[in-house]
Structure formats: structure tokens, C-alpha cells
Design an enzyme around this catalytic site. Structure first.
Site, mmCIF file in Angstrom:
data_model
loop_
_atom_site.group_PDB
_atom_site.id
_atom_site.type_symbol
_atom_site.label_atom_id
_atom_site.label_comp_id
_atom_site.label_asym_id
_atom_site.label_seq_id
_atom_site.Cartn_x
_atom_site.Cartn_y
_atom_site.Cartn_z
ATOM 1 N N ASP A 48 31.789 1.772 49.550
ATOM 2 C CA ASP A 48 31.068 0.665 50.280
ATOM 3 C C ASP A 48 30.642 1.111 51.583
ATOM 4 O O ASP A 48 31.732 2.021 52.141
ATOM 5 C CB ASP A 48 31.960 -0.442 50.291
ATOM 6 C CG ASP A 48 30.863 -1.943 50.551
ATOM 7 O OD1 ASP A 48 30.747 -2.577 49.696
ATOM 8 O OD2 ASP A 48 30.466 -1.932 51.641
ATOM 9 N N THR A 103 21.455 -8.070 46.339
ATOM 10 C CA THR A 103 19.986 -8.058 46.310
ATOM 11 C C THR A 103 19.635 -9.508 46.829
ATOM 12 O O THR A 103 19.479 -10.425 46.125
ATOM 13 C CB THR A 103 19.376 -7.914 45.002
ATOM 14 O OG1 THR A 103 20.406 -8.925 44.089
ATOM 15 C CG2 THR A 103 19.567 -6.397 44.383
ATOM 16 N N GLU A 172 32.093 -16.449 40.177
ATOM 17 C CA GLU A 172 33.263 -16.193 41.022
ATOM 18 C C GLU A 172 34.474 -17.214 40.726
ATOM 19 O O GLU A 172 34.054 -18.444 40.350
ATOM 20 C CB GLU A 172 32.531 -16.526 42.622
ATOM 21 C CG GLU A 172 31.815 -15.500 43.006
ATOM 22 C CD GLU A 172 30.871 -15.549 44.412
ATOM 23 O OE1 GLU A 172 31.263 -16.283 45.090
ATOM 24 O OE2 GLU A 172 29.940 -14.838 44.586
ATOM 25 N N LYS A 221 19.282 -11.629 32.694
ATOM 26 C CA LYS A 221 20.054 -12.148 33.767
ATOM 27 C C LYS A 221 19.243 -13.163 34.449
ATOM 28 O O LYS A 221 19.970 -14.582 34.543
ATOM 29 C CB LYS A 221 20.465 -10.986 34.901
ATOM 30 C CG LYS A 221 21.097 -11.394 36.089
ATOM 31 C CD LYS A 221 22.444 -11.806 35.642
ATOM 32 C CE LYS A 221 23.243 -12.733 36.997
ATOM 33 N NZ LYS A 221 24.485 -13.200 36.613
ATOM 34 N N TYR A 268 15.599 -24.819 19.165
ATOM 35 C CA TYR A 268 14.699 -25.183 20.187
ATOM 36 C C TYR A 268 14.646 -24.251 21.315
ATOM 37 O O TYR A 268 13.966 -24.365 22.454
ATOM 38 C CB TYR A 268 14.889 -26.363 20.983
ATOM 39 C CG TYR A 268 15.091 -27.611 19.944
ATOM 40 C CD1 TYR A 268 13.601 -27.961 19.286
ATOM 41 C CD2 TYR A 268 16.007 -28.518 19.640
ATOM 42 C CE1 TYR A 268 13.666 -29.094 18.305
ATOM 43 C CE2 TYR A 268 16.230 -29.579 18.790
ATOM 44 C CZ TYR A 268 14.889 -29.757 18.206
ATOM 45 O OH TYR A 268 14.981 -30.727 16.964
ATOM 46 N N CYS A 279 7.821 -38.345 18.532
ATOM 47 C CA CYS A 279 9.052 -38.764 19.148
ATOM 48 C C CYS A 279 9.434 -38.122 20.525
ATOM 49 O O CYS A 279 9.456 -38.865 21.716
ATOM 50 C CB CYS A 279 10.471 -38.404 18.443
ATOM 51 S SG CYS A 279 10.339 -39.396 17.066
ATOM 52 N N LYS A 282 6.854 -39.510 23.398
ATOM 53 C CA LYS A 282 6.811 -40.744 23.527
ATOM 54 C C LYS A 282 8.088 -40.956 24.047
ATOM 55 O O LYS A 282 8.178 -41.961 25.112
ATOM 56 C CB LYS A 282 6.962 -41.317 21.926
ATOM 57 C CG LYS A 282 7.127 -42.906 22.020
ATOM 58 C CD LYS A 282 7.158 -43.466 20.642
ATOM 59 C CE LYS A 282 8.403 -43.022 19.661
ATOM 60 N NZ LYS A 282 9.495 -43.790 20.059
#
Ligand SMILES: NC(=O)c1ccc[n+]([C@@H]2O[C@H](COP(=O)([O-])OP(=O)(O)OC[C@H]3O[C@@H](n4cnc5c(N)ncnc54)[C@H](O)[C@@H]3O)[C@@H](O)[C@H]2O)c1
Length: 446
Positions: A48, A103, A172, A221, A268, A279, A282
Site C-alpha cells: 500500500d 475505485t 464490512e 459484481k 423469475y 395478475c 393488475k
């Protein structure tokens, strides 16, 4: 691992694996990944540019609060499996480098790739002496096409570098538990050996990885996060409406979740044609109407019908763009295995095609004028006689006439065979014959 609420996790007291894993970016994703991969036995170097984070990790201190992270860092640093550095040169002999830099959103909502570009340039600049293969696994959330358009071109002159996408799904607060007991592992790429190399690192977790294309891995993702956001909003809108109607919101949603066949299930969730029938439209209209009378805005539920109309219009526009003039349509009812025509999106589709001057013939195995009766026969004869006149008696009849077939319902096997044998071009709105090919699952070895 210990129980869910405990903040310590079993520390690996075994050997250090020969595999050297680099982790670029020691934020929430990178630090947790580094500590957990080290705990699985790999030799891990975290890099880092933030000196404080690196110093913290090297002192066995977590650079931010995450349940169970600090002891995992401390014990794995002490065991010699985990170290951290600010220098990219310390990953010179890494086999796999996980890229976990941020990002963040740009002002316009677009994804900011600045950290990613900079980290990748640093990796590339460190490769001059290198010949050993390196797999770059992009773990940062990036939009589909980023690996192909932004990452891979940077390494064009380095054939020993290959790129895979390995998105992270941890949450997290329970990140270590999520890493060690993942809900999903996805590795995407076009080079099978590299995909297998990264997937094999997760073998100790005993969750079979999904091996997919590079772009699919990137997209998954976003699909997951969008799905989670829609789920939360859905539960909150149903909850808000329930509360206003003096119905217990918790009881409604917990009962809804009891249905593992249609509700909490893959049902689905396949991209296909617009919904219709007696259905769904409506009942959505009724919910939205009642909510509006209560001065309750439910934007997600309000937008479902609009979304459906847009989806239908996309299909119509795509068909109108075809050079074909004589269009056959398979399916008239709102779905297969029924003759129910109420609010069938195919009726709207046909009306627009006819209105735009296309010649159309229709076949539906369950809608034959001489055999249907009752409300459906009346509906055809009285409400849509212009469509009733287009009905064929057999698929063979439609196929011998049309120069393109639009499929609006799932085809029975024998009918699919007829379509194939006729050699007619098709637009498959239900997506049953769309062939997305994923990489075959490898036999993984640790
Ligand atoms: N936080 C989450 O819960 C979560 C979950 C899944 C995926 N993601 C995604 O993972 C990515 C990382 O998220 P995060 O929350 O860990 O971000 P973060 O901001 O906490 O960490 C990013 C780290 O990268 C470091 N960094 C930036 N440029 C660098 C460079 N050139 N070299 C070395 N290090 C560099 C930063 O110093 C920082 O420590 C993002 O794309 C995010 O969308 C996040």
C-alpha cells in the site's frame, strides 16, 4: 472458525505454502484478503502506498476496525506468512497479484479508475527484470470491459502477465467470515490456466468457484450489488405500505421468505421476455393506486410496469430493425402452456409490427380458433379480431411462410427441432437458445 459473533478466528499453525501472493491495496478488501490468504497458508505480501497502513500491519495492528482482523494480522505476521510494504518491488517473485485498490465514484457517478491505473503502471514498471509468470487478479470492482480495455493493453509487451477478474463479495463487519465462508467465488478470464491458478487458491474454502468469462465476472459484481439494493428497497416499500395498511411489515416479509420455490429462488431471475397475464400487471397497478391514495411514493414498485414496457419496446424495436418483412411469431398467450391472452405482451408486439407495415403470421400450440372456447375465444373474436385472422394451425405452416421467426414462449423440444430443421432465422425473446458458454470447471488442486 469460531462462532459468528466471536471476533477471533482460528489461526493457521501449519506450514507456509510455496505460493507467493501479492495484494495491492490494504484497504477493507485488500487487508482482509491478505490476512485471510495468509491464514490459509500462502506467503502474502501486501503493498500500500499509505505508510501508516503498512506500518500498522507490520506491527500486527489492523489499520481499521474489522471483526477478528487484528488477531489474524498479528498471528500471521508473527508466523512469517504475512508482511506489508510500500514498495512494489517486494512482489517481484509473486505468483499471483490481487489488485484491491479503490475505485471510488467520480462526480458524475462514473467509476474512478485513477488508483487502478496508477497501481497497474507501478506493477508494469517493476517487471523489467521479470520472466516468471504473473497472474494479475483484479479484485477491485470494475465495470465490464475494464480488464479488456484498460488492464490487458498495459501488459501487451509482457506475455508472461495474464489478467483475470476475481470480484470480492465480502461485507464490512463480517468480512473475515465472508472471506472464509464465501457466498460466491467467481473467477473470470480467457486464459484457462490463469483462471485455474487463481481458483485453486480458494480450494481450502471448499466452495466450488464459478469460472466464467472476463466480462461476466466483472458484471456479476454489479448485478449482485444492484440485486441487494433492489431487495432492500423492495422490502422497505412493501414494509412502508404494509404499515400504512395496518399490516405487520415483518410478518409479511418473513412469510414471503418462507416460499423458497417462487420467492427466494432462481424463479423469475432469468433474462427473457416481458411479463404479462392476468395478475402481475393488475396487482401492481392496484398496489400503486392504493399507495398514491395514501400519499405514499413507492418508486421501485411504480417503476416495475414502466420497466416492463421498456423491455417490450426494446424487443419491438429490435424486430423492426430486421430486414425481414414476413415475420412468423411463435406464442400468443402471455407464457407457454396456457391459452390465457389477458395482458399478453405479444398482443402489443403484434399490433406494433402490423402498424409498422410488417406481414405477420402467428402460431400458438394452445390457441387454435376452432378448439378454444369461452372468454379467450370471445377476446380474440371481439377484442383482437385483426390478430385472430393471423393465426396459423401449425408451426410448419408458419415456418413455410415466414422469413424470420420471433419466439415469445419457451419452445417444446419437438417444436424447437422443427424450427432448427426449417433453417429459418430467429429472434428468441425468451432466451432459451442463447448460448452463453462458460469455461468448464477444472479439477482443482491445492
Ligand atoms: N469495502 C467493501 O465492502 C467492498 C466489498 C467488495 C468490493 N469492494 C471493492 O473493492 C475495492 C477496494 O475497496 P476498499 O473498500 O478496500 O477500498 P479502500 O479505499 O479501503 O482501500 C484501497 C486501498 O488501496 C490503496 N492504494 C491506492 N492506490 C494504490 C497504489 N497505487 N498502490 C498500492 N496501494 C494503493 C489505498 O491507499 C487504500 O489503502 C473497490 O473497488 C471496492 O468497490 C469493496
Amino acid at each position: 472458525m469460531t462462532s459468528e459473533n466471536c471476533d477471533s478466528f482460528e489461526v493457521n499453525s501449519g506450514q507456509v505454502s510455496a505460493t507467493h501472493v501479492a495484494v495491492l491495496g490494504l484497504g477493507y478488501v485488500g487487508c482482509v484478503s491478505a490476512a485471510c490468504l495468509a491464514n490459509l497458508g500462502y506467503r502474502v505480501t501486501g503493498v500500500d502506498r499509505d505508510e501508516n497502513k503498512v506500518a500498522n500491519v507490520m506491527s500486527g495492528i489492523a489499520p481499521f476496525y474489522e471483526t477478528g482482523l487484528e488477531p489474524l494480522i498479528r498471528d500471521n505476521v508473527a508466523a512469517g506468512r504475512l508482511r506489508a510494504s510500500t514498495s512494489i518491488n517486494d512482489i517481484a517473485d509473486a505468483d499471483v497479484a490481487f489488485v484491491c485498490v479503490g475505485t471510488p465514484s467520480e462526480k458524475n457517478g462514473n467509476l474512478g479508475l485513477e488508483q487502478l491505473r496508477r497501481a497497474l503502471h507501478e506493477v508494469r514498471d517493476s517487471l523489467s527484470e521479470r520472466t516468471k509468470p504473473l497472474v494479475l487478479a483484479i479484485r477491485s470492482t470494475v465495470f465490464p470491459g475494464t480488464c479488456e480495455e484498460t488492464v490487458i493493453p498495459l501488459f501487451r509487451d509482457y506475455p508472461f502477465v495474464s489478467v483475470v477478474s476475481n470480484p470480492e463479495f465480502l461485507r464490512e463487519g463480517v468480512a473475515i467470515k465472508d472471506f472464509l465462508e464465501p457466498s460466491l467465488i467467481v473467477v473470470g478470464g480467457e486464459d484457462f490456466d490463469s483462471v485455474e491458478r487463481v481458483a485453486s487458491l480458494y480450494v481450502p474454502l471448499q466452495v466450488p468457484p464459478c469460472l466464467v468469462s472476463l466480462r461476466t465476472a466483472e458484471m456479476i459484481k454489479y448485478a449482485c450489488n444492484a440485486f441487494h439494493a433492489v431487495k432492500v428497497s423492495f422490502a422497505n416499500e412493501i414494509g412502508a405500505l404494509s404499515a400504512r395498511l395496518n399490516v405487520d411489515p415483518g410478518e409479511v416479509m418473513s412469510t414471503l421468505c418462507e416460499d423458497k420455490k417462487l420467492n427466494i429462488s432462481p424463479a423469475y431471475l432469468k433474462p427473457g421476455f416481458a411479463f404479462g397475464g392476468s395478475c402481475l400487471p393488475k396487482d401492481l397497478r392496484a398496489l400503486n393506486y392504493r399507495a398514491s391514495r395514501l400519499d405514499l411514493r413507492l418508486p421501485l414498485l411504480e417503476s416495475a410496469l414502466l420497466s416492463n414496457q421498456q423491455h417490450l419496446q426494446r424487443a419491438i424495436d429490435a424486430i423492426l430493425d430486421l430486414p425481414a418483412r414476413k415475420l412468423g411469431v411463435f406464442g400468443l398467450a402471455f407464457k407457454e402452456n396456457t391459452d390465457d391472452l389477458r395482458e399478453s405482451p405479444v398482443v402489443t408486439l403484434l399490433e406494433q409490427l402490423i402498424g409498422k407495415g410488417r406481414e405477420v403470421r402467428v402460431f400458438d400450440p394452445h390457441i387454435q380458433l376452432d378448439s378454444i372456447y369461452g372468454s379467450n375465444r370471445n377476446f380474440i373474436l371481439q377484442q383482437i379480431p385483426h390478430i385472430g385472422r393471423l393465426l396459423d394451425d401449425s408451426l410448419a405452416q408458419t415456418l413455410s411462410w415466414c422469413d424470420h421467426l420471433v419466439i415469445t414462449q419457451k419452445l417444446r423440444f419437438d417444436l424447437a427441432l422443427q424450427v432448427k430443421e426449417a433453417g429459418v432465422s430467429t429472434t428468441d425473446l425468451v432466451g432459451t437458445s442463447l448460448a452463453y458458454t462458460a469455461l468448464p470447471a477444472p479439477a482443482l488442486a491445492v
